[in-house]
Structures are given as C-alpha cells and as structure tokens.
Design an enzyme around this catalytic site. Structure first.
Site, PDB file in Angstrom:
ATOM      1  N   ASP A  82       0.915  -1.212  -0.132  1.00 24.62           N
ATOM      2  CA  ASP A  82      -0.049  -0.098   0.075  1.00 24.62           C
ATOM      3  C   ASP A  82       0.852   1.296   0.072  1.00 24.62           C
ATOM      4  OD1 ASP A  82      -2.504   1.177   0.040  1.00 24.62           O
ATOM      5  OD2 ASP A  82      -2.364   1.371   2.364  1.00 24.62           O
ATOM      6  N   HIS A 183      -7.369   9.495   5.022  1.00 23.37           N
ATOM      7  CA  HIS A 183      -6.763   8.720   6.072  1.00 23.37           C
ATOM      8  C   HIS A 183      -6.743   9.231   7.355  1.00 23.37           C
ATOM      9  CE1 HIS A 183      -4.570   7.853   2.193  1.00 23.37           C
ATOM     10  NE2 HIS A 183      -4.825   6.815   2.382  1.00 23.37           N
ATOM     11  N   SER A 214     -11.930   4.060   7.222  1.00 23.81           N
ATOM     12  CA  SER A 214     -12.397   4.033   8.660  1.00 23.81           C
ATOM     13  C   SER A 214     -13.232   5.282   8.936  1.00 23.81           C
ATOM     14  CB  SER A 214     -11.200   3.984   9.619  1.00 23.81           C
ATOM     15  OG  SER A 214     -10.312   2.850   9.225  1.00 23.81           O
TER      16      SER A 214
HETATM   17  P1  13P Z   1      -7.944   4.629   7.085  1.00 24.44           P
HETATM   18  O1  13P Z   1      -6.560   4.484   7.953  1.00 24.44           O
HETATM   19  O2  13P Z   1      -8.423   5.911   7.256  1.00 24.44           O
HETATM   20  O3  13P Z   1      -8.736   3.448   7.422  1.00 24.44           O
HETATM   21  O4  13P Z   1      -7.148   4.385   5.441  1.00 24.44           O
HETATM   22  C1  13P Z   1      -6.810   3.353   5.349  1.00 24.44           C
HETATM   23  C2  13P Z   1      -6.252   3.567   3.935  1.00 24.44           C
HETATM   24  O5  13P Z   1      -6.582   3.878   3.036  1.00 24.44           O
HETATM   25  C3  13P Z   1      -4.749   2.883   3.711  1.00 24.44           C
HETATM   26  O6  13P Z   1      -4.534   2.990   2.337  1.00 24.44           O
END
Ligand code: 13P
Length: 291
Positions: A82, A183, A214
């Site tokens: 990621d 994020h 999230s």
């Molecule tokens: P969150 O941590 O806000 O859930 O986002 C995760 C994300 O998009 C990782 O690429």
C-alpha cells in the site's frame, strides 16, 4: 490459498454489487485477525502493508506469515503493498511474492506520476501482478494516516478527464481517486463527492478504490460500491482497536501479557468482520444465485 488474480476477484465482487476489504496490518496479531475473520466469513480478503510499515514489518516477514497462515487456506487472500512511493520497494515486494501493488505518485507533478506509475505497471506485468495508482491528493497520506481531517484545503479532488488520461497512459488496473475521503480519524462526517466518483468510474472503466475507509458511514460505503468501487481500504479502525485494547487491558500483571495481545487480536478480528459485513464480501464466493 486459491491463486485468484485480484482483478478476477474485483470482477466477481462487482458482478455481485459488493467489494473487497483491504486491511492494513503491521504485526502478527493484526495479520492473524484479518486471516481469521476472512475464514470465519468465508470471503476473499486483501492484507496490506504500507511503505511506512516496512521498517517495522518487512515484506519478507509478511510473506513468511503468508506461507504459514495463508497458503493452506482454501480462500483467496491477496498480499498488497500500500502507498508505495518508490520503484525499488515495488520491485522488492514483487520479488518477495506480493500479489498486488499500489504505486502512489500523487505527490508528484502529473507527468512524473504518469511516468513512475507506468514503469511499475510494466515491471509488475512480468510478475502477473496488477497495479493500483493514485491521482489527486487524498488527505492524510503524507501525514501518514494519523491526520485530523479538517484541513480541507490540502485535498485535491481527482479530475475525471485527467483520470481517463492517467488510466490510458499508465495501464493501471485499479485507481484510487480523491473524492472526499481521507486517511485517519474523521473529525466530521466525510463529504464524499459521489458525482465525481461516478464520472471517474464511467470515464476510466476500471475498478475504483476508496482510501480512508475507517469512519465512512456504511450507507456511503454502499453508495460508493454501487458507483464502481471494488476495494475499500481500512487501517485506522484496526490500529485504534489495537491501541484501545492494549490500553484497557494493560493493567493486567506482566504474566498475562499474552492475554492482553489475545484480547487485542479478538477485538481487531471483530472490527474486520463488521467491515466484511458492510462490504458484503461474503457474497463474492457465494455460488447461490450465480448463473
Ligand atoms: P484509514 O486508516 O483511514 O482507514 O485508511 C486506510 C487506507 O486508506 C490505507 O491506504
């Protein structure tokens, strides 16, 4: 582990009007929690490690866990890199056996983003691995997932016309657009621009990815799926659950350290399960209703 291509899984998900969850992990407990939740719910899942996790939780460690915990499963599970900002790291993870790569050139000038993303797509092709690209600025990325999300000035929404050009010129297989999510911990309800999302989906015609899962209300997540989102990334929910559980349980005697981590793992597993329910990933492998 069934050797399903992520693209095939996205296609299957889209046919059912559901999505895959991609869960960011950086330790054994989180990894186990995600795998166990997928097994309990009988659904494919994406296990993600971000570039920031690499020092703490290197790709070789993640792949060793894949060997121990995932390969014997009869469910398709994808190991995903990621927010990778370097071609070298993408190459390292491809060589280590990752089955999905995100190259994030969104902080670069447009032409540089195109160039870097295209070079990773070309490299990943040799490994038969699909690539996710990012266009526009999704808040919190550079603050590394722990931003407060009220600084709307910094977010740059993805232009659907540019997205079309980006997809054509890079050859990416999935796209993470900036449409109002971010994020970290939302300080107020995110305002997703569904109209832009719809236009991007129409013009690019590839599965879209929502970052900053999230805290997005389930009804908004479902609407995103209806408009072309096939993958939703979730990280903060897992990290917050881990920290809360360890804090809550942390007054136990040292001899019960294992119990503390076990409780945290259980709690993370429940969060992943509830995400699987929101995304309805359980339907992906469900043959009932298939032609
Ligand atoms: P969150 O941590 O806000 O859930 O986002 C995760 C994300 O998009 C990782 O690429």
């Amino acid at each position: 582990m069934l050797t399903q291509s992520p693209l095939n899984l996205f296609k299957m998900a889209q046919e059912k009007g559901v999505a895959l969850g991609s869960f960011n992990v950086f330790n054994v407990e989180m990894f186990q929690a995600v795998v166990r939740a997928a097994e309990k719910k009988r659904c494919p899942i994406i296990i993600a490690t971000g570039e920031v996790d690499i020092q703490y939780f290197p790709p070789e460690v993640a792949m060793a866990l894949v060997d121990v915990m995932v390969r014997k499963s009869d469910l398709p599970m994808i190991m995903h890199l990621d927010h990778c900002t370097s071609v070298e790291l993408a190459e390292r993870c491809l060589k280590d056996g990752y089955s999905s790569i995100m190259i994030d050139g969104s902080s670069l000038p447009y032409e540089k983003n195109v160039e870097m993303t295209r070079s990773v797509v070309q490299m990943a092709r040799w490994f038969g691995v699909p690539v996710e690209g990012e266009l526009g600025v999704i808040l919190g990325t550079r603050e590394y997932f722990e931003s407060t999300r009220n600084d709307v000035q910094k977010a740059v929404a993805t232009d659907p016309q540019v997205a079309e050009d980006f997809v054509k010129r890079t050859g990416i297989h999935t796209l993470a657009p900036s449409v109002g999510t971010a994020h970290g911990v939302y300080v107020e309800k995110p305002k997703i621009n569904f109209s832009i999302l719809e236009q991007i989906a129409r013009r690019t015609n590839i599965p879209l990815v929502i970052h900053g899962g999230s805290g997005i209300p389930p009804e908004d997540v479902r609407r995103c799926i209806q408009l072309g989102v096939a993958k939703v990334n979730v990280g903060t929910d897992l990290r917050r659950t881990l920290v809360d559980a360890v804090t809550r349980e942390g007054t136990r005697p040292y001899g019960e350290a294992r119990k503390i981590m076990e409780t945290a793992r259980e709690a993370i597993g429940q969060v992943v399960e509830s995400w699987i329910d929101i995304l309805e990933s359980g339907k992906i492998l469900d043959e009932e209703g298939d032609e």
